[in-house]
Scaffold this motif. Structure first.
Motif, PDB file in Angstrom:
ATOM      1  N   LEU A 193     -12.450   1.911   6.393  1.00 24.50           N
ATOM      2  CA  LEU A 193     -12.082   3.143   6.926  1.00 24.50           C
ATOM      3  C   LEU A 193     -11.386   2.929   8.248  1.00 24.50           C
ATOM      4  O   LEU A 193     -10.396   3.687   8.618  1.00 24.50           O
ATOM      5  N   LEU A 194     -12.108   2.369   9.172  1.00 20.48           N
ATOM      6  CA  LEU A 194     -11.589   2.119  10.519  1.00 20.48           C
ATOM      7  C   LEU A 194     -10.536   1.386  10.620  1.00 20.48           C
ATOM      8  O   LEU A 194      -9.435   1.591  11.378  1.00 20.48           O
ATOM      9  N   ALA A 195     -10.506   0.226   9.886  1.00 21.82           N
ATOM     10  CA  ALA A 195      -9.005  -0.276   9.904  1.00 21.82           C
ATOM     11  C   ALA A 195      -7.922   0.460   9.270  1.00 21.82           C
ATOM     12  O   ALA A 195      -6.944   0.118   9.665  1.00 21.82           O
ATOM     13  N   TYR A 196      -8.236   1.195   8.197  1.00 20.52           N
ATOM     14  CA  TYR A 196      -7.090   2.148   7.773  1.00 20.52           C
ATOM     15  C   TYR A 196      -6.459   3.060   8.869  1.00 20.52           C
ATOM     16  O   TYR A 196      -5.428   3.384   9.130  1.00 20.52           O
ATOM     17  N   ARG A 197      -7.561   3.682   9.462  1.00 21.34           N
ATOM     18  CA  ARG A 197      -7.330   4.867  10.431  1.00 21.34           C
ATOM     19  C   ARG A 197      -6.678   4.430  11.486  1.00 21.34           C
ATOM     20  O   ARG A 197      -6.016   5.036  12.310  1.00 21.34           O
ATOM     21  N   SER A 198      -6.915   3.210  11.931  1.00 21.50           N
ATOM     22  CA  SER A 198      -6.237   2.392  13.165  1.00 21.50           C
ATOM     23  C   SER A 198      -5.073   1.777  12.856  1.00 21.50           C
ATOM     24  O   SER A 198      -4.242   1.487  13.795  1.00 21.50           O
ATOM     25  N   GLY A 199      -4.482   1.903  11.796  1.00 18.88           N
ATOM     26  CA  GLY A 199      -3.296   1.256  11.158  1.00 18.88           C
ATOM     27  C   GLY A 199      -3.296  -0.183  11.013  1.00 18.88           C
ATOM     28  O   GLY A 199      -2.364  -0.757  10.914  1.00 18.88           O
ATOM     29  N   PHE A 200      -4.257  -0.775  11.288  1.00 23.18           N
ATOM     30  CA  PHE A 200      -4.535  -2.310  10.989  1.00 23.18           C
ATOM     31  C   PHE A 200      -4.082  -2.581   9.713  1.00 23.18           C
ATOM     32  O   PHE A 200      -3.488  -3.954   9.313  1.00 23.18           O
ATOM     33  N   ILE A 201      -4.577  -1.953   8.773  1.00 24.09           N
ATOM     34  CA  ILE A 201      -4.231  -2.194   7.551  1.00 24.09           C
ATOM     35  C   ILE A 201      -3.054  -1.244   6.893  1.00 24.09           C
ATOM     36  O   ILE A 201      -3.212  -0.079   6.978  1.00 24.09           O
ATOM     37  N   LYS A 202      -1.958  -1.601   6.650  1.00 20.64           N
ATOM     38  CA  LYS A 202      -0.806  -0.912   6.002  1.00 20.64           C
ATOM     39  C   LYS A 202      -0.671  -0.802   4.508  1.00 20.64           C
ATOM     40  O   LYS A 202      -0.627  -1.880   4.125  1.00 20.64           O
ATOM     41  N   VAL A 203      -0.771   0.427   4.094  1.00 19.61           N
ATOM     42  CA  VAL A 203      -0.866   0.477   2.712  1.00 19.61           C
ATOM     43  C   VAL A 203       0.777   0.544   2.189  1.00 19.61           C
ATOM     44  O   VAL A 203       1.338   1.879   2.214  1.00 19.61           O
ATOM     45  N   THR A 204       1.460  -0.636   2.193  1.00 18.86           N
ATOM     46  CA  THR A 204       2.600  -0.900   1.557  1.00 18.86           C
ATOM     47  C   THR A 204       2.704  -0.586  -0.025  1.00 18.86           C
ATOM     48  O   THR A 204       1.823  -0.794  -0.437  1.00 18.86           O
ATOM     49  N   GLU A 205       4.101  -0.669  -0.424  1.00 21.48           N
ATOM     50  CA  GLU A 205       4.189  -0.605  -1.900  1.00 21.48           C
ATOM     51  C   GLU A 205       3.649  -1.893  -2.721  1.00 21.48           C
ATOM     52  O   GLU A 205       2.979  -2.018  -3.721  1.00 21.48           O
ATOM     53  N   ASN A 206       3.939  -2.935  -1.934  1.00 19.85           N
ATOM     54  CA  ASN A 206       3.653  -4.336  -2.554  1.00 19.85           C
ATOM     55  C   ASN A 206       2.024  -4.372  -2.284  1.00 19.85           C
ATOM     56  O   ASN A 206       1.527  -5.052  -3.225  1.00 19.85           O
ATOM     57  N   PHE A 207       1.402  -3.971  -1.265  1.00 13.68           N
ATOM     58  CA  PHE A 207      -0.036  -3.805  -1.094  1.00 13.68           C
ATOM     59  C   PHE A 207      -0.476  -3.165  -2.501  1.00 13.68           C
ATOM     60  O   PHE A 207      -1.576  -3.379  -3.149  1.00 13.68           O
ATOM     61  N   LYS A 208       0.024  -2.003  -2.882  1.00 18.50           N
ATOM     62  CA  LYS A 208      -0.642  -1.349  -3.994  1.00 18.50           C
ATOM     63  C   LYS A 208      -0.293  -1.969  -5.273  1.00 18.50           C
ATOM     64  O   LYS A 208      -1.381  -1.956  -5.971  1.00 18.50           O
TER      65      LYS A 208
END
Length: 243
Positions: free
Chosen positions: A127-142
């Motif tokens: 959650l922290l990584a997501y909110r800080s933008g460290f993890i980018k939810v790109t289309e390839n990631f999905k």
């Protein structure tokens, strides 16, 4: 939008928009998730104590697993009932989690505490990584997470069917190196599903989905957390058995 979580599919928020001025919010979903977590813990503690009191909990575990599955399907197909079915799902899953955890605990002392801490730690870290933008939810990631989750589902389904014929899928239940690596990979995929769930709930809030979707979003997050907890429990048991 795409999520590997079956309760948060591509069309979850399609055609849904608040028409009474009360729309879904991220904070509201967080609050509902906390409520579901407390309900799950309540019934989990009940079956846990029943087990260590020497009582037969097999029926309770099966009621939790079977009932939770049925209620989950109802919630997925009739989203408006989520304010009622999501708490029921949490209560039923708690019965199963408490009983299964107690069985593991009787074999490996302290394993339940480790699994709980690792699950919560994973949740907060991602959650922290997501909110800080460290993890980018790109289309390839999905696409990657969805594909991996689908593969795991079909392997588990095949294993379930094969067990009726006295067989099983190789390695996934073994405690050797290959079995442990498979469990590690499944835990990673389950954890990454949390990131997709965070992103999907955020998108639902941005689209001003109806207020009851807070319960639905919380339900979807709980589905992933329950899966993650069970996979971590299995991984820890394999590591303990391999010593």
């Amino acid at each position: 939008m795409r999520s590997a979580n079956p309760s948060l599919g591509e069309d979850t928020f399609k055609g849904l928009r608040a028409d009474d001025g009360m729309s879904m919010t991220i904070q509201g979903t967080v609050n509902k998730t906390f409520i579901l977590f407390l309900l799950l813990c309540a019934t989990a503690v009940f079956t846990w104590h029943q087990y260590f009191a020497g009582n037969d909990i097999q029926a309770l575990v099966w009621i939790g697993l079977g009932g939770g599955f049925v209620v989950a399907l109802i919630t997925i197909f009739v989203k408006k009932v989520a304010p009622y079915t999501a708490p029921l799902y949490a209560l039923l899953e708690g019965l199963a989690i408490g009983g299964i955890s107690a069985m593991f605990e009787s074999q490996f002392e302290g394993i339940t505490t480790q699994a709980i801490l690792l699950t919560l730690g994973t949740l907060l870290s991602l959650l922290l990584a997501y909110r800080s933008g460290f993890i980018k939810v790109t289309e390839n990631f999905k696409l990657g997470v969805v594909a991996a989750t689908g593969a795991i589902f079909f392997v588990y389904l095949a294993d379930f069917v094969l067990r009726f014929f006295g067989m099983e899928v190789p390695f996934i239940h073994e405690t050797g190196l290959v079995g442990i690596l498979i469990s590690v990979a499944i835990v990673v995929v389950a954890a990454l599903n949390l990131v997709l769930d965070f992103d999907f709930i955020e998108k639902g809030a941005e689209q001003h989905a109806p207020k009851y979707m807070e319960w639905y979003g919380a339900f979807g997050l709980m589905v992933t957390l329950v899966w993650l907890y069970f996979e971590i429990l299995r991984l820890l048991s394999k590591l303990r058995s391999n010593k």
